[in-house]
Write a protein that holds these residues in place. Structure first.
Motif, PDB file in Angstrom:
ATOM      1  N   VAL A  45     -36.459  55.539 -45.764  1.00 11.19           N
ATOM      2  CA  VAL A  45     -36.234  56.562 -44.732  1.00 11.19           C
ATOM      3  C   VAL A  45     -35.265  56.049 -43.672  1.00 11.19           C
ATOM      4  CG1 VAL A  45     -37.333  57.847 -42.865  1.00 11.19           C
ATOM      5  CG2 VAL A  45     -38.425  57.742 -45.109  1.00 11.19           C
ATOM      6  N   ILE A  46     -35.450  54.805 -43.238  1.00  7.73           N
ATOM      7  CA  ILE A  46     -34.559  54.241 -42.223  1.00  7.73           C
ATOM      8  C   ILE A  46     -33.129  54.157 -42.755  1.00  7.73           C
ATOM      9  CG2 ILE A  46     -34.076  52.219 -40.806  1.00  7.73           C
ATOM     10  CD1 ILE A  46     -37.098  51.571 -41.018  1.00  7.73           C
ATOM     11  N   ALA A  47     -32.964  53.647 -43.984  1.00  6.57           N
ATOM     12  CA  ALA A  47     -31.631  53.506 -44.566  1.00  6.57           C
ATOM     13  C   ALA A  47     -30.968  54.859 -44.770  1.00  6.57           C
ATOM     14  CB  ALA A  47     -31.720  52.748 -45.885  1.00  6.57           C
ATOM     15  N   ALA A  48     -31.757  55.854 -45.219  1.00  4.37           N
ATOM     16  CA  ALA A  48     -31.191  57.193 -45.415  1.00  4.37           C
ATOM     17  C   ALA A  48     -30.761  57.806 -44.085  1.00  4.37           C
ATOM     18  CB  ALA A  48     -32.223  58.086 -46.105  1.00  4.37           C
ATOM     19  N   LEU A  49     -31.560  57.589 -43.039  1.00  4.40           N
ATOM     20  CA  LEU A  49     -31.198  58.087 -41.711  1.00  4.40           C
ATOM     21  C   LEU A  49     -29.890  57.460 -41.236  1.00  4.40           C
ATOM     22  CD1 LEU A  49     -31.961  59.744 -39.203  1.00  4.40           C
ATOM     23  CD2 LEU A  49     -33.238  57.749 -38.392  1.00  4.40           C
ATOM     24  N   ILE A  50     -29.744  56.168 -41.456  1.00  2.35           N
ATOM     25  CA  ILE A  50     -28.509  55.488 -41.072  1.00  2.35           C
ATOM     26  C   ILE A  50     -27.327  56.046 -41.852  1.00  2.35           C
ATOM     27  CG2 ILE A  50     -27.300  53.268 -41.159  1.00  2.35           C
ATOM     28  CD1 ILE A  50     -29.936  51.909 -40.558  1.00  2.35           C
ATOM     29  N   ARG A  51     -27.540  56.310 -43.116  1.00  6.18           N
ATOM     30  CA  ARG A  51     -26.448  56.833 -43.947  1.00  6.18           C
ATOM     31  C   ARG A  51     -26.024  58.220 -43.502  1.00  6.18           C
ATOM     32  NH1 ARG A  51     -26.885  58.702 -50.299  1.00  6.18           N
ATOM     33  NH2 ARG A  51     -24.768  59.504 -50.464  1.00  6.18           N
ATOM     34  N   PHE A  52     -26.980  59.110 -43.319  1.00  2.00           N
ATOM     35  CA  PHE A  52     -26.645  60.508 -43.022  1.00  2.00           C
ATOM     36  C   PHE A  52     -26.153  60.707 -41.586  1.00  2.00           C
ATOM     37  CE2 PHE A  52     -29.668  61.302 -46.626  1.00  2.00           C
ATOM     38  CZ  PHE A  52     -28.710  61.792 -47.482  1.00  2.00           C
ATOM     39  N   GLY A  69     -34.059  44.677 -47.863  1.00  2.00           N
ATOM     40  CA  GLY A  69     -32.697  44.464 -48.331  1.00  2.00           C
ATOM     41  C   GLY A  69     -32.353  45.312 -49.535  1.00  2.00           C
ATOM     42  N   ILE A  70     -33.282  45.441 -50.463  1.00  2.00           N
ATOM     43  CA  ILE A  70     -33.027  46.218 -51.679  1.00  2.00           C
ATOM     44  C   ILE A  70     -32.805  47.693 -51.353  1.00  2.00           C
ATOM     45  CG2 ILE A  70     -34.087  47.030 -53.820  1.00  2.00           C
ATOM     46  CD1 ILE A  70     -35.475  44.271 -53.976  1.00  2.00           C
ATOM     47  N   MET A  71     -33.612  48.263 -50.460  1.00  2.00           N
ATOM     48  CA  MET A  71     -33.476  49.687 -50.132  1.00  2.00           C
ATOM     49  C   MET A  71     -32.149  49.977 -49.454  1.00  2.00           C
ATOM     50  SD  MET A  71     -36.054  50.988 -51.510  1.00  2.00           S
ATOM     51  CE  MET A  71     -35.706  52.660 -50.957  1.00  2.00           C
ATOM     52  N   MET A  72     -31.713  49.100 -48.548  1.00  2.00           N
ATOM     53  CA  MET A  72     -30.414  49.305 -47.916  1.00  2.00           C
ATOM     54  C   MET A  72     -29.293  49.198 -48.940  1.00  2.00           C
ATOM     55  SD  MET A  72     -28.339  49.979 -45.528  1.00  2.00           S
ATOM     56  CE  MET A  72     -29.029  49.883 -43.880  1.00  2.00           C
ATOM     57  N   ALA A  73     -29.404  48.273 -49.897  1.00  2.00           N
ATOM     58  CA  ALA A  73     -28.391  48.144 -50.940  1.00  2.00           C
ATOM     59  C   ALA A  73     -28.325  49.398 -51.802  1.00  2.00           C
ATOM     60  CB  ALA A  73     -28.696  46.924 -51.804  1.00  2.00           C
ATOM     61  N   LEU A  74     -29.484  49.970 -52.132  1.00  2.00           N
ATOM     62  CA  LEU A  74     -29.500  51.182 -52.954  1.00  2.00           C
ATOM     63  C   LEU A  74     -28.869  52.358 -52.223  1.00  2.00           C
ATOM     64  CD1 LEU A  74     -33.075  50.945 -54.537  1.00  2.00           C
ATOM     65  CD2 LEU A  74     -30.881  50.563 -55.669  1.00  2.00           C
ATOM     66  N   VAL A  75     -29.209  52.518 -50.949  1.00  2.79           N
ATOM     67  CA  VAL A  75     -28.685  53.649 -50.187  1.00  2.79           C
ATOM     68  C   VAL A  75     -27.192  53.497 -49.953  1.00  2.79           C
ATOM     69  CG1 VAL A  75     -28.759  54.819 -47.959  1.00  2.79           C
ATOM     70  CG2 VAL A  75     -30.887  54.186 -49.102  1.00  2.79           C
ATOM     71  N   SER A  76     -26.751  52.293 -49.576  1.00  7.06           N
ATOM     72  CA  SER A  76     -25.326  52.099 -49.297  1.00  7.06           C
ATOM     73  C   SER A  76     -24.487  52.221 -50.561  1.00  7.06           C
ATOM     74  CB  SER A  76     -25.099  50.729 -48.645  1.00  7.06           C
ATOM     75  OG  SER A  76     -25.497  49.688 -49.518  1.00  7.06           O
ATOM     76  N   ALA A  77     -25.065  51.884 -51.730  1.00 10.20           N
ATOM     77  CA  ALA A  77     -24.311  51.976 -52.971  1.00 10.20           C
ATOM     78  C   ALA A  77     -24.054  53.422 -53.376  1.00 10.20           C
ATOM     79  CB  ALA A  77     -25.056  51.258 -54.097  1.00 10.20           C
TER      80      ALA A  77
END
Length: 292
Positions: A279-286, A85-93
């Motif tokens: 890595v997963i969150a960054a992939l989703i973002r990009f 949860g924390i990593m997704m919050a950091l990437v989405s922010a």
């Protein structure tokens, strides 16, 4: 847990699926539903599964730490969920146009709902410790009793903290303290005595309560605050074993070996979970999956 019957492995998979569902709830207010589902599935395959394998068979896993203690899987079940949860919050922010979090139902919990959640989660963790042992013996019963003690200590500690600060008790804050204590119990309750479990419950409640409040202030997400409290409690529970384990802990044996082993376990597991989820969150973002 030397032998691993198929029914236990099925239980681990089901617990992992429940963890993936929790991840969806945690990140759903920060990204579209399709992204939350994709993230949870990837979390299960790339984060939870390797950590669960390392927990079940540390000597045959690349990220396992031989000689470490984690009775019922605090690393894959508590710490990995919180870090996810924390990593997704950091990437989405860090988006150019971040998604505004929706109002969190956790913050609006009433005492009755919070009490039901506390009782249900305490019973679930106690039951899971019995399942992890594989039989209802003195060892499993002792762990279940320690879970109840830690949960009660967490409730009392949360209410006391609010009273000392002369503030009105909040149901969600008490729930966060209990979640932190139960996360610590998953890894440590069966290995420490009842008195030691009470001390671990109090410390984990204090830290989890503080972390949850700070997370809420920064993210406005009650679900993320609870996940951060769970990760905090899981880390504390694993580290406490280095001191309080009844056979090899520093306070009992006088040797620092288990302390260093537990620190290594937490560092390796947390770094792996953070890298995998990042890595997963960054992939989703990009790839644009964070856009509505």
């Amino acid at each position: 847990m030397e032998s691993l019957p198929w029914i236990f492995l099925v239980a681990v998979v089901l617990m992992g699926a429940a963890g993936a569902g929790a991840v969806i709830l945690i990140v759903a207010d920060r990204c579209p539903r399709r992204s939350a589902v994709f993230y949870a599935v990837a979390w299960f395959l790339l984060c939870f599964a390797p950590l669960a394998w390392a927990w079940l068979s540390p000597s045959s896993s690349l990220i396992g730490v031989a000689g470490s203690l984690d009775y019922a899987g605090a690393m894959p079940f508590a710490i990995a969920i919180g870090i996810g949860g924390i990593m997704m919050a950091l990437v989405s922010a860090r988006q150019k146009h971040p998604v505004a979090p929706r109002p969190s139902p956790v913050i609006r919990l009433r005492w009755a709902s919070s009490a039901v959640a506390i009782l249900a989660s305490t019973g679930a963790v106690a039951g899971w410790l019995v399942v992890a042992e594989g039989q209802l013996n003195d060892y499993a019963i002792g762990g279940a009793v320690s879970v109840v003690v830690m949960s009660c200590c967490a409730v009392a500690t949360s209410l006391l903290l609010r009273a000392l600060r002369r503030r009105r008790p909040q149901p969600w804050a008490t729930l966060a303290a209990v979640v932190s204590a139960l996360a610590a119990a998953v890894g440590a309750a069966a290995y420490v005595g009842v008195v030691a479990s009470g001390a671990v419950g109090i410390v984990s409640a204090v830290l989890g309560h503080a972390v949850a409040i700070q997370t809420l202030r920064r993210t406005a997400s009650g679900e993320l605050a609870l996940s951060a409290a769970a990760a905090t409690g899981g880390v504390l529970g694993l580290l406490s074993l280095g001191l309080l384990d009844r056979s090899s802990g520093f306070f009992y044996s006088g040797q620092p070996t288990l302390v260093l082993t537990q620190v290594q376990l937490v560092c390796v597991g947390a770094v792996f979970a953070a890298l995998a989820c990042g890595v997963i969150a960054a992939l989703i973002r990009f790839t644009g999956f964070l856009r509505r």
